[in-house]
Design a protein around this motif. Structure first.
Motif, mmCIF file in Angstrom:
data_model
loop_
_atom_site.group_PDB
_atom_site.id
_atom_site.type_symbol
_atom_site.label_atom_id
_atom_site.label_comp_id
_atom_site.label_asym_id
_atom_site.label_seq_id
_atom_site.Cartn_x
_atom_site.Cartn_y
_atom_site.Cartn_z
ATOM 1 N N ARG A 252 -50.470 -53.265 22.545
ATOM 2 C CA ARG A 252 -49.181 -53.166 23.229
ATOM 3 C C ARG A 252 -48.550 -51.784 23.046
ATOM 4 O O ARG A 252 -48.497 -51.233 21.942
ATOM 5 C CB ARG A 252 -48.228 -54.253 22.751
ATOM 6 N N ARG B 54 -45.663 -51.515 27.672
ATOM 7 C CA ARG B 54 -44.827 -51.223 26.504
ATOM 8 C C ARG B 54 -43.807 -52.348 26.340
ATOM 9 O O ARG B 54 -43.033 -52.629 27.259
ATOM 10 C CB ARG B 54 -44.112 -49.891 26.677
ATOM 11 N N PRO B 55 -43.782 -53.001 25.193
ATOM 12 C CA PRO B 55 -42.861 -54.123 25.008
ATOM 13 C C PRO B 55 -41.439 -53.650 24.762
ATOM 14 O O PRO B 55 -41.193 -52.499 24.411
ATOM 15 C CB PRO B 55 -43.414 -54.819 23.768
ATOM 16 N N LYS B 56 -40.500 -54.561 24.938
ATOM 17 C CA LYS B 56 -39.094 -54.262 24.706
ATOM 18 C C LYS B 56 -38.492 -55.341 23.811
ATOM 19 O O LYS B 56 -39.038 -56.420 23.661
ATOM 20 C CB LYS B 56 -38.333 -54.208 26.035
ATOM 21 N N ALA C 215 -40.583 -56.282 18.710
ATOM 22 C CA ALA C 215 -41.666 -56.078 19.676
ATOM 23 C C ALA C 215 -42.961 -55.619 19.016
ATOM 24 O O ALA C 215 -44.047 -55.829 19.571
ATOM 25 C CB ALA C 215 -41.244 -55.062 20.733
ATOM 26 N N TYR C 216 -42.875 -55.001 17.833
ATOM 27 C CA TYR C 216 -44.065 -54.468 17.175
ATOM 28 C C TYR C 216 -44.366 -55.176 15.851
ATOM 29 O O TYR C 216 -45.011 -54.611 14.978
ATOM 30 C CB TYR C 216 -43.914 -52.958 16.971
ATOM 31 N N ARG D 101 -46.955 -60.296 16.751
ATOM 32 C CA ARG D 101 -46.997 -60.041 18.196
ATOM 33 C C ARG D 101 -48.337 -59.382 18.573
ATOM 34 O O ARG D 101 -48.937 -59.718 19.604
ATOM 35 C CB ARG D 101 -45.833 -59.157 18.615
#
Length: 286
Positions: free
Chosen positions: A50, A57-59, A63-64, A68
């Protein structure tokens, strides 16, 4: 919700799924592992985690988080391998992700390779890494990398492209001798952006408690190869020993003269030991 990850593939045949680290480094830094591909024998599938490479790109908060990343990888295996077990390799932070997947979903993992994967983090691990770096400061390339790191200070680079260039500048801290092949690989790194958000989250929220995250390795029941270089200040011999003790069926391998990026500075030795491990497991039912 899991993100749909992109991937890059080499060869054909049963899947060896490789998850990069950093976190946030462009996935193609693992390109030397393409040497493990065999036409008609093995596909090396390099997933794009991701926020890196061609993946979205996660929001939002969290998110990281490691969980996940693991959920994304589970979804990728279920989709791309049709629920059949795969050989799974993770480098550095990617090894943490791969270990979580192997612990939670052994039905999806045939064997596991933890490549330069840290067993613990926090102040103690950081002090060990810094000691390794100081011990090599007489090497011109290492001295230059330390100067680049000092010039950056505690702030992160202003954007992802700048982080990619900084990673290339400090590569001598993470490899053995700077051979022509390593220098060519380093030059490619400088052209690839790295995800600043992912790295910041890891450094501030995950690395201090990495010991607790890696306790999940004790739940891994699949055959596991734990390999790192003897010059690796972040995941070297002490980490190899601890991880090998943690997993149920661990095999240790320490590569002489190699650093944290052992796949790049000792490609032949690293791919040989991984290939031997995978081929041996091919005749064993797990």
């Amino acid at each position: 919700m899991a993100l749909r990850l992109a991937d890059t593939r080499y060869g054909s045949g049963p899947l060896l799924v490789c998850h990069p680290g950093g976190p946030g480094m462009h996935p193609h830094y693992l390109d030397p592992l393409a040497a493990l591909a065999d036409p008609g024998g093995r596909t090396v599938a390099l997933v794009h985690p991701r926020g890196t490479g061609d993946s979205p790109r996660p929001k939002g908060p969290g998110a990281y988080r490691p969980e996940r990343y693991a959920a994304d990888l589970v979804a990728w295996i279920e989709r791309e391998a049709g629920g059949r077990p795969v050989d799974l390799l993770g480098h550095s932070h990617g090894g943490m992700v791969a270990a979580l997947v192997a612990a939670d979903r052994p039905d999806l993992v045939r064997s596991l390779v933890l490549l330069a994967t840290p067993a613990y983090g926090g102040d103690g691990a950081e002090a060990e890494a810094e000691a390794f770096q100081r011990a090599r400061r007489a090497e011109p390339a290492v001295a230059g990398a330390l100067a680049a790191l000092a010039a950056q200070g505690d702030d992160y680079p202003p954007d992802d492209a700048a982080l990619g260039r900084l990673i290339a500048d400090v590569i001598p801290l993470w490899v053995g001798p700077m051979t022509p092949a390593v220098r060519a690989w380093q030059a490619r790194l400088a052209r690839w952006p790295a995800n600043t958000d992912a790295l910041r989250h890891f450094n501030e929220a995950v690395f201090p408690r990495l010991d607790a995250v890696m306790e999940r390795a004790a739940d891994v029941v699949r055959p596991t190869l734990v390999v790192a270089g003897d010059l690796d200040g972040w995941a070297g011999p002490g980490h190899v020993a601890r991880l090998t003790r943690s997993v149920a069926r661990g095999t240790p391998e320490v590569v002489a003269g190699a650093g944290h990026m052992c796949h790049a500075d000792a490609t032949e030795a690293v791919t040989a030991v991984i290939r031997q491990f995978l081929d041996r497991k091919s005749v064993i039912h797990v």
